[in-house]
Design a protein around this motif. Structure first.
Motif, PDB file in Angstrom:
ATOM      1  N   GLY A  56      25.457 -10.317   5.286  1.00  0.00           N
ATOM      2  CA  GLY A  56      26.612 -10.958   4.676  1.00  0.00           C
ATOM      3  C   GLY A  56      26.371 -12.389   4.255  1.00  0.00           C
ATOM      4  N   ASP A  57      27.352 -13.255   4.565  1.00  0.00           N
ATOM      5  CA  ASP A  57      27.250 -14.646   4.134  1.00  0.00           C
ATOM      6  C   ASP A  57      26.385 -15.482   5.062  1.00  0.00           C
ATOM      7  N   ARG A  58      25.710 -14.849   6.031  1.00  0.00           N
ATOM      8  CA  ARG A  58      24.778 -15.582   6.908  1.00  0.00           C
ATOM      9  C   ARG A  58      23.333 -15.457   6.437  1.00  0.00           C
ATOM     10  N   SER A  59      23.078 -14.631   5.440  1.00  0.00           N
ATOM     11  CA  SER A  59      21.704 -14.428   4.991  1.00  0.00           C
ATOM     12  C   SER A  59      21.138 -15.657   4.298  1.00  0.00           C
ATOM     13  N   ASN A  60      22.001 -16.592   3.896  1.00  0.00           N
ATOM     14  CA  ASN A  60      21.506 -17.834   3.297  1.00  0.00           C
ATOM     15  C   ASN A  60      21.552 -18.995   4.288  1.00  0.00           C
ATOM     16  N   TYR A  61      21.603 -18.677   5.583  1.00  0.00           N
ATOM     17  CA  TYR A  61      21.419 -19.678   6.638  1.00  0.00           C
ATOM     18  C   TYR A  61      19.940 -19.698   7.028  1.00  0.00           C
ATOM     19  N   HIS A  62      19.403 -20.898   7.240  1.00  0.00           N
ATOM     20  CA  HIS A  62      18.018 -21.050   7.669  1.00  0.00           C
ATOM     21  C   HIS A  62      17.970 -21.984   8.875  1.00  0.00           C
TER      22      HIS A  62
ATOM     23  N   TRP B 164      16.722 -29.447  16.521  1.00  0.00           N
ATOM     24  CA  TRP B 164      17.251 -28.145  16.106  1.00  0.00           C
ATOM     25  C   TRP B 164      18.086 -28.368  14.859  1.00  0.00           C
ATOM     26  N   GLN B 165      17.791 -27.633  13.788  1.00  0.00           N
ATOM     27  CA  GLN B 165      18.565 -27.782  12.566  1.00  0.00           C
ATOM     28  C   GLN B 165      18.913 -26.418  11.976  1.00  0.00           C
ATOM     29  N   ALA B 166      20.109 -26.361  11.381  1.00  0.00           N
ATOM     30  CA  ALA B 166      20.547 -25.197  10.618  1.00  0.00           C
ATOM     31  C   ALA B 166      20.876 -25.656   9.209  1.00  0.00           C
ATOM     32  N   TYR B 167      20.372 -24.944   8.222  1.00  0.00           N
ATOM     33  CA  TYR B 167      20.584 -25.279   6.819  1.00  0.00           C
ATOM     34  C   TYR B 167      21.518 -24.220   6.223  1.00  0.00           C
ATOM     35  N   THR B 168      22.709 -24.652   5.845  1.00  0.00           N
ATOM     36  CA  THR B 168      23.724 -23.729   5.326  1.00  0.00           C
ATOM     37  C   THR B 168      24.093 -24.156   3.905  1.00  0.00           C
ATOM     38  N   PRO B 169      24.761 -23.269   3.137  1.00  0.00           N
ATOM     39  CA  PRO B 169      25.166 -23.654   1.780  1.00  0.00           C
ATOM     40  C   PRO B 169      26.021 -24.918   1.790  1.00  0.00           C
ATOM     41  N   ALA B 170      25.923 -25.697   0.740  1.00  0.00           N
ATOM     42  CA  ALA B 170      26.708 -26.932   0.621  1.00  0.00           C
ATOM     43  C   ALA B 170      28.202 -26.611   0.684  1.00  0.00           C
ATOM     44  N   PRO B 171      29.036 -27.592   1.049  1.00  0.00           N
ATOM     45  CA  PRO B 171      30.491 -27.358   1.051  1.00  0.00           C
ATOM     46  C   PRO B 171      30.954 -26.744  -0.270  1.00  0.00           C
TER      47      PRO B 171
ATOM     48  N   GLY C 220      26.191 -27.469   4.606  1.00  0.00           N
ATOM     49  CA  GLY C 220      25.152 -28.485   4.604  1.00  0.00           C
ATOM     50  C   GLY C 220      24.199 -28.309   5.776  1.00  0.00           C
ATOM     51  N   THR C 221      23.563 -29.408   6.190  1.00  0.00           N
ATOM     52  CA  THR C 221      22.583 -29.386   7.275  1.00  0.00           C
ATOM     53  C   THR C 221      23.239 -29.795   8.583  1.00  0.00           C
ATOM     54  N   TYR C 222      23.010 -29.012   9.618  1.00  0.00           N
ATOM     55  CA  TYR C 222      23.556 -29.283  10.953  1.00  0.00           C
ATOM     56  C   TYR C 222      22.397 -29.590  11.895  1.00  0.00           C
TER      57      TYR C 222
ATOM     58  N   THR D  12      25.382 -29.284  18.589  1.00  0.00           N
ATOM     59  CA  THR D  12      25.205 -29.877  17.263  1.00  0.00           C
ATOM     60  C   THR D  12      26.146 -31.066  17.106  1.00  0.00           C
ATOM     61  N   SER D  13      25.730 -32.022  16.300  1.00  0.00           N
ATOM     62  CA  SER D  13      26.518 -33.246  16.129  1.00  0.00           C
ATOM     63  C   SER D  13      27.805 -33.002  15.351  1.00  0.00           C
ATOM     64  N   HIS D  14      27.877 -31.880  14.619  1.00  0.00           N
ATOM     65  CA  HIS D  14      29.104 -31.457  13.941  1.00  0.00           C
ATOM     66  C   HIS D  14      29.372 -30.000  14.296  1.00  0.00           C
ATOM     67  N   LYS D  15      30.631 -29.591  14.216  1.00  0.00           N
ATOM     68  CA  LYS D  15      31.001 -28.240  14.592  1.00  0.00           C
ATOM     69  C   LYS D  15      30.252 -27.213  13.748  1.00  0.00           C
ATOM     70  N   PHE D  16      29.670 -26.225  14.437  1.00  0.00           N
ATOM     71  CA  PHE D  16      28.845 -25.204  13.791  1.00  0.00           C
ATOM     72  C   PHE D  16      29.303 -23.831  14.276  1.00  0.00           C
TER      73      PHE D  16
END
Length: 211
Positions: A32-38, A73-80, A99-101, A135-139
């Motif tokens: 689904g919409d998680r396949s573009n998370y890295h 630790w970082q997660a790269y998600t689609p921009a807002p 964005g980046t978390y 994470t420094s922001h809610k994820f």
């Protein structure tokens, strides 16, 4: 021939050795919409072989307990972006964060089974583990609240996981390590919503010092 020259794998098995390993993880979300998370993380792992060889046919091996910490630790998600939702037959658009978390992760319990092998250099294993991610922001990102941050999720998430891997001994008491883990990320409803990341596949590469 001395044991440590003849078989590095047998040496670790006999000595029930400690291991210390820096590693790097990289992976992708699944479905689904998680396949573009890295995902990318750097960390260190420590573990100890606890038991003698337990004979159980093809499952013969030794039990190892380990822990790892990932200060990066970082997660790269689609921009807002604006996303379309459907609820009870009603279609509507809402702004969603992204964005980046950045954060850190601790996996305090790693249960690993090292298979009995006659190879001198290759030690396969499988494992189950449970971790915690901050994470420094809610994820993960969700519908934005008025202040512009993802609403209803959490800065704390749990990461139950399981995987397989192999140690390849380049010489006595040194190995290159490759593992593949399926990782689930969930806040366990610490926030109002728990969208989570149902599954991600993460590849871990490390270098172990055995003592």
């Amino acid at each position: 021939m001395p044991l440590d020259e003849e078989s590095p794998v047998a040496q670790v098995r006999k000595n029930r050795s400690w291991e210390y390993a820096p590693f790097v993880n990289y992976g992708n979300g699944m479905g689904g919409d998680r396949s573009n998370y890295h995902f990318l993380s750097l960390g260190v792992e420590a573990g100890k072989v606890l038991t003698p060889t337990i004979h159980a046919g093809i499952l013969s091996g030794q039990f190892q307990l380990a822990v790892n910490v990932m200060p990066f630790w970082q997660a790269y998600t689609p921009a807002p972006h604006t996303q379309t939702f459907v609820f009870q037959g009603v279609t509507y658009d809402e702004p969603v964060g992204g964005g980046t978390y950045t954060g850190a992760s601790l996996t305090p319990v790693i249960f690993r089974w090292n298979f009995l092998t006659h190879s001198k250099r290759v030690q396969p294993w499988f494992q189950g583990a449970g971790g915690l991610i901050y994470t420094s922001h809610k994820f993960p990102p969700d519908v934005l609240v008025p202040h512009g941050t993802p609403g209803g999720t959490s800065v704390w998430n749990f990461s139950p996981q399981g995987g397989i891997g192999v140690h390849y001994f380049t010489r006595p008491r040194r190995s290159i390590d490759l593992g593949v883990n399926a990782v689930h990320i969930s806040s366990a409803s610490l926030g109002d919503h728990n969208p989570g990341v149902n599954a991600s596949i993460q590849v871990q590469v490390g270098y172990t010092f055995w003592k």
